[in-house]
Design a protein around this motif. Structure first.
Motif, PDB file in Angstrom:
ATOM      1  N   UNK A 292      22.387  14.333   3.335  1.00  0.00           N
ATOM      2  CA  UNK A 292      21.615  13.411   3.745  1.00  0.00           C
ATOM      3  C   UNK A 292      22.577  12.098   3.423  1.00  0.00           C
ATOM      4  N   UNK A 293      22.716  11.213   4.633  1.00  0.00           N
ATOM      5  CA  UNK A 293      23.579  10.137   4.487  1.00  0.00           C
ATOM      6  C   UNK A 293      22.920   8.912   4.476  1.00  0.00           C
ATOM      7  N   UNK A 294      21.960   8.579   4.973  1.00  0.00           N
ATOM      8  CA  UNK A 294      21.151   7.491   4.796  1.00  0.00           C
ATOM      9  C   UNK A 294      19.758   7.538   5.344  1.00  0.00           C
ATOM     10  N   UNK A 295      18.971   8.113   4.566  1.00  0.00           N
ATOM     11  CA  UNK A 295      17.349   8.176   4.645  1.00  0.00           C
ATOM     12  C   UNK A 295      16.387   7.184   4.068  1.00  0.00           C
ATOM     13  N   UNK A 296      15.573   6.647   4.746  1.00  0.00           N
ATOM     14  CA  UNK A 296      14.464   5.618   4.026  1.00  0.00           C
ATOM     15  C   UNK A 296      13.313   6.102   4.439  1.00  0.00           C
ATOM     16  N   UNK A 297      12.245   6.110   3.699  1.00  0.00           N
ATOM     17  CA  UNK A 297      11.045   6.584   4.094  1.00  0.00           C
ATOM     18  C   UNK A 297      10.014   5.629   3.234  1.00  0.00           C
ATOM     19  N   UNK A 298       9.033   5.484   3.988  1.00  0.00           N
ATOM     20  CA  UNK A 298       7.819   4.672   3.433  1.00  0.00           C
ATOM     21  C   UNK A 298       6.462   5.419   3.577  1.00  0.00           C
ATOM     22  N   UNK A 299       5.847   6.160   2.669  1.00  0.00           N
ATOM     23  CA  UNK A 299       4.581   6.741   2.895  1.00  0.00           C
ATOM     24  C   UNK A 299       3.371   6.053   2.492  1.00  0.00           C
ATOM     25  N   UNK A 300       2.483   5.650   3.543  1.00  0.00           N
ATOM     26  CA  UNK A 300       1.243   4.786   3.098  1.00  0.00           C
ATOM     27  C   UNK A 300       0.237   5.627   2.605  1.00  0.00           C
ATOM     28  N   UNK A 301      -0.538   5.144   1.560  1.00  0.00           N
ATOM     29  CA  UNK A 301      -1.824   5.599   1.059  1.00  0.00           C
ATOM     30  C   UNK A 301      -2.641   6.010   2.262  1.00  0.00           C
ATOM     31  N   UNK A 302      -3.228   7.219   2.440  1.00  0.00           N
ATOM     32  CA  UNK A 302      -4.233   7.514   3.214  1.00  0.00           C
ATOM     33  C   UNK A 302      -3.708   7.965   4.626  1.00  0.00           C
ATOM     34  N   UNK A 303      -2.321   8.098   4.614  1.00  0.00           N
ATOM     35  CA  UNK A 303      -1.921   8.360   6.068  1.00  0.00           C
ATOM     36  C   UNK A 303      -1.199   9.695   5.969  1.00  0.00           C
ATOM     37  N   UNK A 304      -0.936  10.117   7.178  1.00  0.00           N
ATOM     38  CA  UNK A 304      -0.010  11.395   7.242  1.00  0.00           C
ATOM     39  C   UNK A 304       1.279  10.974   8.007  1.00  0.00           C
ATOM     40  N   UNK A 305       2.267  11.304   7.396  1.00  0.00           N
ATOM     41  CA  UNK A 305       3.467  11.176   8.080  1.00  0.00           C
ATOM     42  C   UNK A 305       4.270  12.455   8.636  1.00  0.00           C
ATOM     43  N   UNK A 306       4.846  12.540   9.700  1.00  0.00           N
ATOM     44  CA  UNK A 306       5.604  13.670   9.952  1.00  0.00           C
ATOM     45  C   UNK A 306       7.019  13.707   9.702  1.00  0.00           C
TER      46      UNK A 306
ATOM     47  N   UNK B 241       4.466   4.839  -6.305  1.00  0.00           N
ATOM     48  CA  UNK B 241       3.581   3.784  -6.975  1.00  0.00           C
ATOM     49  C   UNK B 241       4.038   2.799  -7.958  1.00  0.00           C
ATOM     50  N   UNK B 242       5.530   2.506  -7.637  1.00  0.00           N
ATOM     51  CA  UNK B 242       6.108   1.609  -8.576  1.00  0.00           C
ATOM     52  C   UNK B 242       6.721   2.134  -9.600  1.00  0.00           C
ATOM     53  N   UNK B 243       6.673   3.577  -9.747  1.00  0.00           N
ATOM     54  CA  UNK B 243       7.570   4.332 -10.772  1.00  0.00           C
ATOM     55  C   UNK B 243       9.145   4.873 -10.301  1.00  0.00           C
TER      56      UNK B 243
ATOM     57  N   UNK C 285       0.890  -1.047   0.072  1.00  0.00           N
ATOM     58  CA  UNK C 285       0.042  -0.112   0.002  1.00  0.00           C
ATOM     59  C   UNK C 285       0.731   1.443   0.021  1.00  0.00           C
ATOM     60  N   UNK C 286       2.139   1.072   0.029  1.00  0.00           N
ATOM     61  CA  UNK C 286       3.107   2.086   0.046  1.00  0.00           C
ATOM     62  C   UNK C 286       2.826   2.974  -1.015  1.00  0.00           C
ATOM     63  N   UNK C 287       2.601   4.324  -1.037  1.00  0.00           N
ATOM     64  CA  UNK C 287       2.521   5.042  -2.276  1.00  0.00           C
ATOM     65  C   UNK C 287       3.740   5.529  -2.625  1.00  0.00           C
ATOM     66  N   UNK C 288       4.672   5.902  -1.716  1.00  0.00           N
ATOM     67  CA  UNK C 288       6.143   6.214  -2.116  1.00  0.00           C
ATOM     68  C   UNK C 288       6.950   5.411  -1.019  1.00  0.00           C
ATOM     69  N   UNK C 289       8.092   5.027  -1.705  1.00  0.00           N
ATOM     70  CA  UNK C 289       9.167   4.459  -1.054  1.00  0.00           C
ATOM     71  C   UNK C 289      10.547   4.931  -1.550  1.00  0.00           C
ATOM     72  N   UNK C 290      11.216   5.461  -0.316  1.00  0.00           N
ATOM     73  CA  UNK C 290      12.450   5.731  -0.611  1.00  0.00           C
ATOM     74  C   UNK C 290      13.623   4.931   0.342  1.00  0.00           C
ATOM     75  N   UNK C 291      14.476   4.422  -0.478  1.00  0.00           N
ATOM     76  CA  UNK C 291      15.423   3.409   0.351  1.00  0.00           C
ATOM     77  C   UNK C 291      16.736   3.920   0.240  1.00  0.00           C
ATOM     78  N   UNK C 292      17.210   4.247   1.354  1.00  0.00           N
ATOM     79  CA  UNK C 292      18.810   4.407   1.977  1.00  0.00           C
ATOM     80  C   UNK C 292      19.330   5.484   0.729  1.00  0.00           C
TER      81      UNK C 292
END
Lengths: 341, 337
Positions: B29-43, B73-75, B11-18
């Motif tokens: 930025x040294x090592x940042x990973x983030x995963x944003x779920x559809x329908x959720x708000x992340x700080x 979304x996989x792109x 369901x992750x709309x956006x995924x960023x890895x390392x």
């Protein structure tokens, strides 16, 4: 690149500019300046127009030539201000990155900005058209020549806009890119002439030439003889003149042919280039007995535009490519001092 | 707020890895990973200079990371270009507006830049101007807008193409209180509609009310579970300070009296009251007073309330002295650059 994207960017740029009153004032000032110069030239040549040596037609040609060169000169001054700050200026204002994240491509942005700047430059050109037409009608210059010279002028301005765009995309500060663009314009506008003039000193060689002259001590008729002469081989550097925008436009506009006889400034410029192209002559005609004139016929030479237009086109296309490259996202390397947002 | 572990779910709309990115010798930025779920708000929380803006630039596809990748979304943002950017709405921390264009024209221009047909663009502009309460200024040139109004126009601009992922960098900066509350509503509504939202802000208390998850960024390194202190400060308001002090001494509870009330509390470092502090005012004031107590968690808090009320202490208010985001933030080894 898409027509939609280019249109969106160009419309945005034009909207931004047209609403600033400063721009309208600049257009009016341009019209007034060109008008005053045209009026001054017309008054000057009509004052002598009654005399036998300057016909009404010649007066018109002087008017057309002077106005064409003045419009080119002012156009070269105006064009850099339109494009040379359009990328880094937007960056500084914080309005570039928000466009780069849209679906617009780098080429959309580059071409759109170029078209907008060029369109504005053409607006300046358009305000001076009445005076050009005035001169052309008086001088009975063929419409084909008029259209060709205006198109060449517009083309030169497009190239200047493209160079300004590339520099504004490559240099961090708007003032820096504007200055550099003026340096480039001065380089081709004046620098080519200075370089050509200086090169002449290095191209002087003493050679044996054939002279067809009056054998004063002998038969009294014209005959061939040999003589040592210091010759300047300007033909080696005449190509420099072809890079000069004034020479290029004059070359296309020169009607009907370059000539040292007469008062048409464009024809005079064209003739100057022909002489430079001819350079040193192996044979010198000093015989005044045959036809009265010696060596005043303009050498055939060749038109400069087949050489300079491709060079200008390449410079313009290269600049556009560079600008688009600098606008590419995601950005990998950033030039020093450039922030994305 | 659930500080969930990084789980790149479907369901992750956006995924960023390392992700990493350096500017010359500066490692932003040294090592940042983030995963944003559809329908959720992340700080996205971190001190100044921790790399938040650089990270957001990489997420938007403006800046290429030195290493790592971003997928929307996989792109892949790096290779899909416009197709990936179409899915992202971005509101930068600093941005300008075209001064001579009206608010409506600004929005319609952006809609055009996203290739929305003119009719749709008009409709979106009208809707969004109403959403951010700029209808009155719709046909005014954007140069007359105040900072907060420009900020609201910037938010509308980021939403004009109905993106699947919205990245907001300091969206509340310069907003008046009403606009801040409305911003919260807009962000929650986006999440309701299935949009994945990332909000970077220093207004932690405000942020906490709208986010479902948080990512902490520290010296360019991201973390989902920030180190939390063993003891957290809770604030106790009582009607009779002396009586409360007597009770706390009797049950052996360490309390610190707050001098200037709630206002001064923000200046108190939670670490300062982490240890077993004795009563500072043995006699204490007779009237209403505020105290800070250090507790291990909500379980102990519930116990305290029950005991105090049973013992007849006149409690008027009781709650954590800091929001959870604030606590987590302060617990971080914060270093401002």
């Amino acid at each position: 690149m898409s027509a939609w994207g280019v249109r969106t960017v160009a419309v945005l740029e034009v909207r931004q500019r047209i609403r600033s009153t400063r721009w309208k004032v600049a257009l009016i000032a341009f019209f007034v300046v060109v008008g005053l110069i045209a009026w001054g030239v017309a008054a000057a040549v009509s004052g002598v127009g009654d005399s036998e040596w300057l016909s009404r037609q010649d007066a018109g040609r002087v008017l057309f030539g002077v106005v064409l060169m003045v419009v080119l000169f002012l156009g070269l001054l105006v064009s850099p201000t339109l494009s040379a700050t359009s990328v880094n200026g937007d960056r500084a204002a914080g309005t570039l990155a928000v466009l780069q994240v849209t679906t617009l491509t780098p080429l959309d942005l580059a071409v759109g900005k170029l078209l907008a700047a060029w369109g504005a430059a053409l607006a300046f050109l358009a305000t001076s058209l009445p005076f050009l037409v005035w001169g052309a009608v008086l001088g009975r210059i063929s419409p084909v020549r008029v259209v060709a010279s205006v198109l060449t002028l517009a083309f030169v301005l497009a190239v200047v806009c493209a160079v300004g765009l590339a520099l504004s995309a490559s240099v961090a500060r708007p003032a820096g890119s504007a200055l550099l663009t003026y340096v480039v314009v001065a380089g081709v506008g004046v620098g080519t002439l200075i370089a050509f003039g200086l090169s002449a000193f290095f191209l002087q060689r003493t050679e044996v030439v054939q002279v067809y002259g009056v054998d004063v001590g002998g038969s009294g008729a014209c005959s061939w003889s040999e003589r040592e002469e210091t010759q300047t081989h300007t033909e080696d550097t005449a190509w420099l003149l072809g890079l000069n925008p004034f020479v290029l436009v004059a070359d296309v506009a020169a009607a009907p042919a370059p000539s040292l006889n007469g008062s048409d400034p464009l024809a005079l410029m064209g003739a100057g280039v022909r002489f430079a192209q001819a350079g040193a002559r192996d044979e010198i005609d000093e015989c005044w007995l045959d036809d009265g004139g010696f060596g005043t016929s303009t050498p055939a030479g060749s038109a400069v535009w087949p050489w300079s237009i491709p060079v200008y086109a390449a410079a313009g296309a290269g600049s556009l490519w560079l600008a688009a490259r600098r606008l590419r996202v995601p950005a990998t390397t950033l030039p020093r001092g450039i922030r994305i947002a | 707020m659930a500080a969930a572990a990084l789980a790149p779910a479907d369901s992750a709309a956006l995924v960023a890895e390392h992700l990493s990115r350096s500017f010359g010798p500066v490692r932003a930025v040294v090592d940042a990973s983030i995963s944003l779920e559809a329908g959720s708000v992340t700080a996205l929380v971190g001190p100044n200079g921790s790399g938040k803006t650089t990270l957001l630039l990489m997420l938007t596809g403006l800046l290429a990371p030195d290493a790592g990748r971003v997928e929307v979304r996989g792109l892949d943002v790096a290779t899909s270009g416009a197709a990936a950017r179409r899915l992202i709405g971005w509101m930068p921390d600093v941005f300008g507006t075209w001064e001579t264009l009206t608010c409506r024209e600004v929005l319609e221009t952006f809609a055009a830049a996203y290739r929305l047909p003119p009719a749709v663009a008009k409709e979106r502009a009208t809707t969004l101007l109403a959403t951010v309460h700029l209808v009155d200024l719709a046909d005014a040139p954007s140069r007359v807008l105040s900072r907060g109004q420009k900020q609201r126009l910037g938010l509308a601009r980021a939403l004009v193409h109905s993106p699947a992922v919205v990245l907001l960098d300091e969206p509340a900066a310069g907003l008046d209180p009403r606009s801040r509350i409305e911003l919260r509503g807009i962000v929650r509504d986006l999440a309701e509609a299935g949009v994945a939202v990332l909000v970077s802000s220093h207004e932690l208390a405000e942020l906490e009310e709208m986010v479902d998850a948080a990512v902490f960024l520290q010296r360019g390194v991201s973390s989902f579970a920030p180190p939390t202190a063993a003891l957290q400060p809770w604030r106790v308001h009582v009607l009779d300070g002396a009586a409360f002090l007597a009770w706390s001494a009797a049950v052996g509870l360490g309390v610190t009296q707050e001098a200037g009330g709630a206002g001064a509390a923000s200046a108190v470092d939670p670490a300062a009251c982490a240890g077993p502090a004795g009563p500072t005012h043995p006699t204490g004031p007779a009237g209403p007073a505020t105290f800070l107590v250090s507790l291990t968690g909500e379980l102990q808090a519930a116990q305290l309330v029950r005991d105090a009320v049973t013992a007849g202490v006149a409690l008027t208010r009781f709650g954590p002295a800091y929001g959870r985001l604030e606590q987590a933030y302060l617990a971080m080894d914060t270093d401002r650059r």
